[in-house]
Design a protein around this motif. Structure first.
Motif, PDB file in Angstrom:
ATOM      1  N   SER A 144      51.544 -10.104 -52.565  1.00  0.00           N
ATOM      2  CA  SER A 144      51.002  -9.066 -50.871  1.00  0.00           C
ATOM      3  C   SER A 144      50.864  -7.810 -51.427  1.00  0.00           C
ATOM      4  O   SER A 144      50.579  -7.155 -52.637  1.00  0.00           O
ATOM      5  CB  SER A 144      52.595  -8.703 -50.353  1.00  0.00           C
ATOM      6  OG  SER A 144      53.237  -8.058 -50.505  1.00  0.00           O
ATOM      7  N   THR A 148      55.127  -8.334 -46.618  1.00  0.00           N
ATOM      8  CA  THR A 148      54.681  -9.216 -46.078  1.00  0.00           C
ATOM      9  C   THR A 148      54.850  -9.148 -44.670  1.00  0.00           C
ATOM     10  O   THR A 148      54.674  -7.841 -44.277  1.00  0.00           O
ATOM     11  CB  THR A 148      55.769 -10.339 -46.138  1.00  0.00           C
ATOM     12  OG1 THR A 148      56.842 -10.428 -45.454  1.00  0.00           O
ATOM     13  CG2 THR A 148      56.136 -10.939 -48.100  1.00  0.00           C
ATOM     14  N   SER A 158      58.089  -9.207 -41.673  1.00  0.00           N
ATOM     15  CA  SER A 158      58.106  -8.202 -42.960  1.00  0.00           C
ATOM     16  C   SER A 158      58.855  -8.291 -43.780  1.00  0.00           C
ATOM     17  O   SER A 158      59.968  -7.140 -42.899  1.00  0.00           O
ATOM     18  CB  SER A 158      56.811  -7.245 -42.395  1.00  0.00           C
ATOM     19  OG  SER A 158      56.648  -5.999 -42.984  1.00  0.00           O
ATOM     20  N   ASP A 261      55.968 -14.338 -50.997  1.00  0.00           N
ATOM     21  CA  ASP A 261      55.408 -13.788 -51.803  1.00  0.00           C
ATOM     22  C   ASP A 261      55.002 -14.463 -53.525  1.00  0.00           C
ATOM     23  O   ASP A 261      56.618 -13.884 -53.677  1.00  0.00           O
ATOM     24  CB  ASP A 261      55.472 -12.420 -51.745  1.00  0.00           C
ATOM     25  CG  ASP A 261      54.708 -11.483 -52.970  1.00  0.00           C
ATOM     26  OD1 ASP A 261      54.318 -12.231 -53.730  1.00  0.00           O
ATOM     27  OD2 ASP A 261      54.105 -10.332 -52.026  1.00  0.00           O
TER      28      ASP A 261
END
Length: 296
Positions: A144, A148, A158, A261
Motif C-alpha cells: 500500500s 489500505t 482502511s 497488504d
C-alpha cells in the motif's frame, strides 16, 4: 451481504491461478479425480486439455504468485487462508455444482513454491474467511501507499500501513514524452481538449489513491484504473508534473490498495503476530471458519 462495489468486483475477476507447470503424466485428468472434501474440484483449462485438482493442491501455486519474494511462516498461513477463501468464494458465486473452472494463466511455477507454503496450506486446511456466516471476497495486493483503501464493505476498511513509506520499492518514477502522453490520454478517455496537466484534476479517496480524473470542458471522466493499465503504472496513488518535453509520474506503493497488504503483512509477521491476528488486522470483524477437512 452488501453488494460489492464495482472496483472490487472487477478486481475479483482477475485470474486466481498460476501455471501449474507439471509434466503431462503428473496432471490428473478430470475423470480420474475423486470428489474433494471441499465440495468442489478445480478444473484448469489448458491448451492441451482440462485437468482436475483438489483445491488444496492449487493453493501453493496461488500463494507463490501472491507472496513473490516475501517469506514468513505466519504470513504464509495467512496467504493460504486468503487464497482458499477466494477459491471458495468464486466457486459459490459461479454456482456450478461440484467444480470451479479456471484458465491457466502462467502466473507461478512449481520452482517458486517453498516448503513453508506447502506446510502453511496443510496447517490451515479448510479454513476460510467469513463475515456474518458468508464466505467473503478477500482481495490482496503487494504494497500500500501507507493505508489500505476503504471499499464501503464492513470487512474491508482502511488500515494503517505507514511503515511501507520506508521501503526501497515504495516510490517509482515514470517519464513519457508529452506528445505520446496526451495522445494516450485522449485515446482512452475520448477527450478532445486535453493538452496540459493544468486541464486535469485528480480526485482522490480518503486513503490518497486517485479514483478518477476530470478534464476541464469534458463531461466524461477517466478512471485511475484505466490510466494505470494503459500507462503500466504500478499504483493508482500517484502525482504528476510537466518537465520541459516530458511528463513525470511518481507512484507510491504497488497494487490497487484494497484488502491484504502483503508487504505490511510480512512486517506484522516479523513483529510476532500469528496468522489469525494478521488476517484480522486487514479484514475487520471476520471469522476464520473451517469448512472442510483434508482429503484422505
Amino acid at each position: 451481504m452488501k453488494k460489492l462495489p464495482r472496483l472490487l468486483a472487477i478486481l475479483l475477476c482477475f485470474p486466481l491461478l498460476g501455471n501449474l507447470f507439471m509434466a503431462e503424466d503428473e496432471r490428473p485428468q478430470r475423470e480420474e479425480r475423486m470428489a474433494s472434501t471441499a465440495g468442489f474440484s478445480v478444473i484448469v483449462e489448458m491448451q492441451n486439455g482440462s485437468y482436475c485438482y483438489d483445491p488444496e493442491e492449487v493453493l501453493p501455486f496461488m500463494m507463490a504468485s501472491m507472496l513473490a519474494d516475501q517469506k514468513g511462516e505466519e504470513l504464509c498461513r495467512a496467504a493460504a487462508v486468503i487464497c482458499r477463501t477466494n477459491l471458495v468464494y468464486k466457486w459459490q458465486q459461479e454456482n456450478r455444482p461440484g467444480q470451479l473452472i479456471l484458465e491457466d494463466t502462467g502466473m507461478a511455477c512449481r520452482d517458486e513454491i517453498t516448503d513453508h507454503m506447502q506446510q502453511a496450506a496443510a496447517d490451515t486446511v479448510g479454513i476460510v474467511l467469513t463475515y456474518e456466516g458468508e464466505v467473503i471476497p478477500a482481495p490482496f495486493f503487494y504494497m500500500s501507499s501507507g493505508k489500505t483503501r476503504d471499499t464501503g464493505l464492513p470487512f474491508l476498511k482502511s488500515v494503517d500501513c505507514s511503515d511501507n513509506l520506508y521501503d526501497k520499492e515504495y516510490l517509482l518514477q515514470y517519464h513519457y514524452r508529452k506528445k505520446d502522453f496526451y495522445a494516450r490520454i485522449k485515446e482512452i478517455s475520448g477527450w478532445k481538449f486535453c493538452n496540459s496537466l493544468q486541464d486535469m484534476e485528480l480526485e482522490r479517496d480518503d486513503s490518497g489513491y486517485v479514483k478518477v480524473i476530470h478534464c476541464t470542458g469534458e463531461e466524461m471522466i477517466l478512471t485511475a484504473d484505466a490510466l494505470c493499465q494503459v500507462m503500466e503504472l504500478r499504483s493508482p496513488d500517484f502525482d504528476w508534473e510537466e518537465q520541459e518535453n516530458l511528463i513525470m509520474i511518481r507512484t507510491r506503493g504497488i497494487g490497487h490498495g484494497i484488502g491484504f497488504d502483503v508487504c505490511y503483512g510480512a512486517r506484522l509477521d516479523a513483529q510476532g503476530m500469528e496468522y489469525r491476528q494478521i488476517l484480522e488486522y486487514f479484514y475487520k470483524d471476520i471469522m476464520l471458519d473451517k469448512r472442510y477437512n483434508a482429503c484422505e
